[in-house]
Design a protein around this motif. Structure first.
Motif, PDB file in Angstrom:
ATOM      1  N   ILE A   7       6.299  -8.506 -13.573  1.00  0.00           N
ATOM      2  CA  ILE A   7       7.406  -8.312 -14.503  1.00  0.00           C
ATOM      3  C   ILE A   7       6.914  -8.357 -15.953  1.00  0.00           C
ATOM      4  O   ILE A   7       7.281  -7.510 -16.781  1.00  0.00           O
ATOM      5  N   SER A   8       6.072  -9.327 -16.262  1.00  0.00           N
ATOM      6  CA  SER A   8       5.528  -9.421 -17.620  1.00  0.00           C
ATOM      7  C   SER A   8       4.709  -8.185 -17.975  1.00  0.00           C
ATOM      8  O   SER A   8       4.790  -7.661 -19.096  1.00  0.00           O
ATOM      9  N   VAL A  75      -1.584 -13.402 -24.205  1.00  0.00           N
ATOM     10  CA  VAL A  75      -0.131 -13.429 -24.062  1.00  0.00           C
ATOM     11  C   VAL A  75       0.168 -14.444 -22.974  1.00  0.00           C
ATOM     12  O   VAL A  75      -0.063 -14.189 -21.785  1.00  0.00           O
ATOM     13  N   SER A  76       0.657 -15.619 -23.363  1.00  0.00           N
ATOM     14  CA  SER A  76       0.752 -16.717 -22.400  1.00  0.00           C
ATOM     15  C   SER A  76       1.982 -17.579 -22.659  1.00  0.00           C
ATOM     16  O   SER A  76       2.489 -17.670 -23.780  1.00  0.00           O
ATOM     17  N   PRO A  99       8.323 -16.293 -23.778  1.00  0.00           N
ATOM     18  CA  PRO A  99       8.693 -14.873 -23.784  1.00  0.00           C
ATOM     19  C   PRO A  99       8.492 -14.298 -25.186  1.00  0.00           C
ATOM     20  O   PRO A  99       8.796 -14.967 -26.180  1.00  0.00           O
ATOM     21  N   PHE A 100       7.979 -13.065 -25.268  1.00  0.00           N
ATOM     22  CA  PHE A 100       7.625 -12.497 -26.558  1.00  0.00           C
ATOM     23  C   PHE A 100       8.664 -11.467 -27.011  1.00  0.00           C
ATOM     24  O   PHE A 100       9.402 -10.895 -26.205  1.00  0.00           O
ATOM     25  N   SER A 101       8.715 -11.254 -28.291  1.00  0.00           N
ATOM     26  CA  SER A 101       9.523 -10.188 -28.874  1.00  0.00           C
ATOM     27  C   SER A 101       8.779  -8.863 -28.712  1.00  0.00           C
ATOM     28  O   SER A 101       7.593  -8.760 -29.056  1.00  0.00           O
ATOM     29  N   VAL A 102       9.476  -7.863 -28.178  1.00  0.00           N
ATOM     30  CA  VAL A 102       8.861  -6.543 -28.006  1.00  0.00           C
ATOM     31  C   VAL A 102       8.395  -5.998 -29.358  1.00  0.00           C
ATOM     32  O   VAL A 102       7.314  -5.413 -29.474  1.00  0.00           O
ATOM     33  N   ARG A 108       1.834  -6.411 -33.564  1.00  0.00           N
ATOM     34  CA  ARG A 108       0.534  -7.080 -33.434  1.00  0.00           C
ATOM     35  C   ARG A 108      -0.519  -6.103 -32.892  1.00  0.00           C
ATOM     36  O   ARG A 108      -1.645  -6.039 -33.395  1.00  0.00           O
ATOM     37  N   VAL A 109      -0.164  -5.354 -31.857  1.00  0.00           N
ATOM     38  CA  VAL A 109      -1.107  -4.392 -31.273  1.00  0.00           C
ATOM     39  C   VAL A 109      -1.485  -3.333 -32.303  1.00  0.00           C
ATOM     40  O   VAL A 109      -2.667  -3.002 -32.493  1.00  0.00           O
ATOM     41  N   ASN A 110      -0.487  -2.779 -32.993  1.00  0.00           N
ATOM     42  CA  ASN A 110      -0.774  -1.747 -33.998  1.00  0.00           C
ATOM     43  C   ASN A 110      -1.663  -2.287 -35.112  1.00  0.00           C
ATOM     44  O   ASN A 110      -2.587  -1.600 -35.570  1.00  0.00           O
TER      45      ASN A 110
END
Length: 289
Positions: A7-8, A75-76, A99-102, A108-110
């Motif tokens: 799911i994650s 991501v933990s 749980p992270f914010s989309v 962060r990735v960008n």
């Protein structure tokens, strides 16, 4: 994405799917295996996973020359200062708590990918010759030193070829420096097509000179590459009216040795001596010893 919770992984993949091609594996060992086959631009890593946990996988990736520059974002669900400290010590680039914010994940990735692309560009500028787009002298010096050490340890031979464009000063004087630059680019591009192995290196040594490093190559292999390069330049058939052959040609001097107890300077000097022998013998030929 290295995540044992489907799911994650699905949420993260959906968040990034508009801009990225994503791949999913379920353990640290699978991440290492994946990177052996294809290098990702960035890795999102969970901590607790079967077979191999994320911290161990991160350390192994950072210890590998091929993967140490890949940004790794943990991501933990672990959000204690101790858990974050372990991630930083393992070599991660960033840390996001579940749980992270989309939106946060995307930004962060960008951000980290933009930084990596800039870093890659600067490294390329530092190691690639701006005119000919082959490796530069700085890269050649380091690469040759590393390969000599490796071939010494493995007790393998290493080949080195120095190449000079014949009568290039006359070419510049006759056709002008713009044409001379174009000639250098064409010669470099043609020489590069001869090399088929990813371990071989073509570099601009200086001016109209090029150098080829051939790790794990015997004398027959060095002769084959030198002969193929001379033939490839002849086939270009670039006019050079002040040359005795009326076209652009090259001369090459090569050496093949087991580099034990031989300095880098001595190896280059031996190849250079053979290059001068080839030019003294009439140019458009090679001497390999």
């Amino acid at each position: 994405m290295v995540e044992d919770e489907p799911i994650s992984a699905l949420i993260a993949a959906k968040a990034l799917s508009d801009n990225f091609i994503t791949h999913h594996v379920s353990s640290g060992q699978e991440a290492l295996d994946f990177c052996d086959q294809k290098l990702p631009d960035i890795i999102l890593m969970d901590i607790n996973m079967p077979v191999m946990d994320g911290l161990t996988a991160c350390r192994k990736l950072k210890d590998n020359d091929n993967t140490q520059e890949i940004p790794i974002i943990f991501v933990s669900s672990h959000n204690s200062p101790e858990a974050e400290d372990e991630c930083w010590e393992a070599g991660c680039t960033d840390f996001i708590t579940k749980p992270f914010s989309v939106t946060t994940l995307r930004h962060r990735v960008n951000s980290h990918l933009a930084a990596k692309l800039m870093s890659d560009k600067l490294k390329r500028l530092a190691t690639v010759d701006g005119l000919t787009d082959v490796q530069n002298r700085h890269y050649f010096d380091g690469f040759l030193a590393d390969q000599m050490k490796l071939c010494t340890r493995l007790k393998h031979h290493i080949g080195l070829i120095l190449i000079d464009i014949d009568n290039f000063k006359l070419y510049n004087d006759t056709y002008g420096h713009i044409k001379g630059d174009e000639c250098l680019r064409q010669v470099a591009s043609t020489l590069r097509t001869v090399l088929k192995r990813p371990t071989d290196c073509l570099a601009r040594y200086g001016g109209e000179e090029f150098a080829v490093v051939l790790p794990h190559t015997d004398a027959r292999g060095v002769e084959h590459i030198a002969n193929s390069m001379l033939s490839a330049i002849r086939a270009l058939n670039l006019p050079h009216k002040l040359s005795s052959l009326s076209r652009v040609t090259i001369s090459a001097g090569g050496i093949c040795v087991s580099p034990q107890n031989l300095s880098q300077i001595a190896l280059i000097q031996k190849a250079d001596q053979n290059l001068y022998s080839a030019k003294d013998a009439g140019r458009d030929q090679f001497v390999v010893a």
